[in-house]
Design a protein around this motif. Structure first.
Motif, short mmCIF file in Angstrom:
data_model
loop_
_atom_site.label_atom_id
_atom_site.label_comp_id
_atom_site.label_asym_id
_atom_site.label_seq_id
_atom_site.Cartn_x
_atom_site.Cartn_y
_atom_site.Cartn_z
N GLY A 8 -33.04 21.78 3.96
CA GLY A 8 -32.53 20.90 4.93
C GLY A 8 -32.67 19.44 4.40
N GLY A 10 -32.21 16.80 6.94
CA GLY A 10 -31.86 16.41 8.07
C GLY A 10 -33.48 15.41 8.56
N ILE A 12 -36.36 16.13 10.03
CA ILE A 12 -37.84 16.51 9.83
C ILE A 12 -37.93 16.84 8.19
N GLU A 33 -29.03 22.16 1.03
CA GLU A 33 -28.32 21.53 2.15
C GLU A 33 -26.67 21.82 2.01
N THR A 72 -33.43 25.97 14.00
CA THR A 72 -34.25 26.98 14.64
C THR A 72 -33.46 28.32 14.40
N LEU A 74 -31.82 29.46 12.25
CA LEU A 74 -31.65 29.89 10.66
C LEU A 74 -33.07 30.38 10.33
N HIS A 75 -33.86 30.13 11.08
CA HIS A 75 -35.27 30.23 10.52
C HIS A 75 -35.52 31.72 10.05
N GLY A 119 -44.96 25.18 11.21
CA GLY A 119 -45.48 23.72 11.35
C GLY A 119 -45.88 23.26 12.96
N VAL A 121 -47.87 20.97 14.21
CA VAL A 121 -48.43 19.79 13.65
C VAL A 121 -49.39 19.18 14.55
N TRP A 157 -29.26 13.27 16.60
CA TRP A 157 -29.06 13.00 15.36
C TRP A 157 -28.53 14.31 14.58
N SER A 158 -28.70 15.53 15.22
CA SER A 158 -28.36 17.09 14.44
C SER A 158 -26.97 17.13 14.31
N ASP A 175 -37.90 23.92 21.87
CA ASP A 175 -38.09 22.83 20.86
C ASP A 175 -39.44 22.18 21.21
N TYR A 287 -48.30 15.18 9.24
CA TYR A 287 -47.37 16.01 8.56
C TYR A 287 -47.94 16.05 7.00
N1 LIG Z 1 -42.64 19.50 13.76
C1 LIG Z 1 -41.93 18.57 14.15
O1 LIG Z 1 -42.68 17.47 14.79
C2 LIG Z 1 -40.49 18.73 14.42
C3 LIG Z 1 -39.72 17.51 14.57
C4 LIG Z 1 -38.38 17.73 14.58
C5 LIG Z 1 -37.98 18.99 14.22
N2 LIG Z 1 -38.60 20.17 13.97
C6 LIG Z 1 -37.99 21.30 13.88
O2 LIG Z 1 -37.48 21.34 12.55
C7 LIG Z 1 -36.03 21.96 12.49
C8 LIG Z 1 -35.03 21.14 12.19
O3 LIG Z 1 -34.76 20.13 12.83
P1 LIG Z 1 -34.40 18.52 12.44
O4 LIG Z 1 -34.48 17.56 13.58
O5 LIG Z 1 -34.65 18.19 11.11
O6 LIG Z 1 -32.84 18.96 12.35
P2 LIG Z 1 -31.46 18.29 11.64
O7 LIG Z 1 -30.25 18.61 12.26
O8 LIG Z 1 -31.95 16.72 11.65
O9 LIG Z 1 -31.42 18.82 10.16
C9 LIG Z 1 -31.32 20.07 10.03
C10 LIG Z 1 -30.72 20.11 8.43
O10 LIG Z 1 -30.31 21.38 8.40
C11 LIG Z 1 -28.91 21.26 7.68
N3 LIG Z 1 -28.30 22.66 8.02
C12 LIG Z 1 -28.02 23.80 7.00
N4 LIG Z 1 -27.28 24.63 7.65
C13 LIG Z 1 -27.01 24.36 8.76
C14 LIG Z 1 -25.93 24.97 9.84
N5 LIG Z 1 -25.68 26.33 9.49
N6 LIG Z 1 -26.05 24.51 10.82
C15 LIG Z 1 -26.68 23.05 11.21
N7 LIG Z 1 -27.37 22.46 10.39
C16 LIG Z 1 -27.35 23.04 8.84
C17 LIG Z 1 -28.30 20.37 8.55
O11 LIG Z 1 -27.21 19.60 7.66
C18 LIG Z 1 -29.46 19.25 8.39
O12 LIG Z 1 -29.60 18.50 7.05
C19 LIG Z 1 -36.05 22.63 13.71
O13 LIG Z 1 -36.48 23.83 14.04
C20 LIG Z 1 -36.74 21.56 14.63
O14 LIG Z 1 -37.46 22.28 15.82
C21 LIG Z 1 -39.91 19.89 14.01
#
Ligand SMILES: NC(=O)c1ccc[n+]([C@@H]2O[C@H](COP(=O)([O-])OP(=O)(O)OC[C@H]3O[C@@H](n4cnc5c(N)ncnc54)[C@H](O)[C@@H]3O)[C@@H](O)[C@H]2O)c1
Length: 334
Positions: A8, A10, A12, A33, A72, A74-75, A119, A121, A157-158, A175, A287
């Motif tokens: 990823g 994105g 996080i 990515e 999530t 895709l996890h 995570g 956190v 932003w997602s 989430d 983190y």
């Molecule tokens: N621990 C924390 O504080 C925290 C904070 C934010 C997000 N998260 C978790 O992290 C994970 C990612 O969240 P994020 O906010 O970074 O999301 P995001 O949308 O910002 O990033 C996701 C990334 O995955 C990529 N990706 C690859 N295959 C994809 C598909 N089929 N569809 C969509 N995107 C695809 C996207 O292009 C993007 O770069 C989630 O499980 C979320 O719950 C945790």
């Protein structure tokens, strides 16, 4: 040097990228990515190799750890691929969208003999860790009731807005809320009875929820979570913990986004016959602390005790029970 593949590019993933830089002996050497614009921007910023297929990455690159920062839904798929390739796996929370998926992920990591951490956190977040320590030291006596809350504006932003789609993210009730579900479980143990009321966003996602829980030893919790706040409402989180001999309270209000977390808000301890006591906590990057912990467990061959798949699954059970309760209007017994 341990090599890490980051999955990823994105929100996080960027936080993890910065955090890994501070972990001695670890290096993110490659990322996966599928979105070309995200990939280009990430590669320009960090200058590391990029793949748009995890199987190709695993075939061509010699990595030790796979860090999953993907949406999530895709996890499960990506944890399975990484574990089957013999890599240690860190996966962002929530572990999965269903208990069956969580069990499969845990099983595949166990069968492959790889470490697996989720995570959660808050188990590394200064003010949450300090409260846990104070509770263990008996600072407020037996815990009777816990309030925990987490509120933000909608995450916009997602990619393809996956996070706002209930089938892909589970909504804020899964989430965002799961952070506090896990934290309250950490303090109080096994949830026994759950009731909740929530409201849906226009997209049909359960995005603001009040969850009421009774734990094994009779302690109760009230957990609130949602990302339907409006305008410039600041990211807000905190807790209020009532014990037989005192109260611990902490509230944090950031800028609009959690990343703008500069200011220090002390924990406050109240006890009868004593003035209020403020407790400041060092502002280490949580983190970084969680990734450092995961890395140390791998390097030193120690078992993971914080952010285990069992803890992540229990948090998921609580969040799913809250959703069921909110939809059905009945108390769910776990
Ligand atoms: N621990 C924390 O504080 C925290 C904070 C934010 C997000 N998260 C978790 O992290 C994970 C990612 O969240 P994020 O906010 O970074 O999301 P995001 O949308 O910002 O990033 C996701 C990334 O995955 C990529 N990706 C690859 N295959 C994809 C598909 N089929 N569809 C969509 N995107 C695809 C996207 O292009 C993007 O770069 C989630 O499980 C979320 O719950 C945790």
């Amino acid at each position: 040097m341990y090599k890490i593949a980051l999955l990823g590019a994105g929100f996080i993933a960027s936080v993890h990228m910065e955090a890994w830089k501070k972990v001695d002996g670890a290096e993110v050497s490659v990322f996966f990515e599928t979105n070309p614009e995200k990939a280009r921007a990430f590669q320009e910023k960090y200058g590391i190799a990029h793949y748009d297929s995890l199987s190709n990455l695993l075939r061509n690159e010699n990595v030790d750890i796979v860090d999953i920062c993907l949406p999530t839904f895709l996890h499960r798929e990506y944890v399975e691929m990484a574990a089957n390739a013999g890599k240690h796996v860190f996966c962002e929370k929530p572990i999965a969208l269903t208990i069956d998926d969580a069990a499969t992920m845990q099983d595949v990591c166990r069968r492959n003999g790889v470490k697996f951490m989720v995570g959660h956190v808050l188990r590394f977040w200064g003010e949450y860790v300090k409260a846990k320590e104070l509770l263990q030291e008996g600072a407020i006596g037996k815990i009777l009731a816990v309030e925990a809350f987490r509120l933000s504006v909608s995450p916009t932003w997602s990619v393809d807005s996956w996070i706002l789609k209930p089938d892909l993210s589970g909504g804020a009730a899964l989430d965002l809320h799961i952070h506090d579900c896990d934290y309250v479980n950490w303090i109080l143990g096994s949830p026994k009875e759950v009731f909740a009321w929530g409201v849906r966003s226009v997209a049909g996602s359960l995005d603001h929820i009040f969850t009421e829980v009774r734990y094994e030893d009779g302690a109760v919790a009230s957990i609130q979570g949602g990302w339907m706040m409006k305008g410039d409402f600041p990211f807000t989180c905190g807790y209020r913990i009532l014990g037989e001999q005192g109260v611990l309270e902490w509230t944090f209000r950031a800028g609009v986004n959690i990343e703008e977390r500069g200011q220090i808000n002390p924990i406050i301890l109240y006890r009868n016959g004593e003035g209020r006591k403020t407790i400041e906590v060092s502002s280490e990057d949580p983190y970084c602390c969680e990734l450092q912990y995961f890395f140390d467990c791998i390097k030193e061959g120690k078992p993971i005790e914080k952010g285990t798949p069992e803890q992540a699954t229990l948090a998921l059970k609580l969040a799913l029970a809250a959703r069921t309760a909110s939809e059905s209007g009945v108390v769910v017994r776990l």
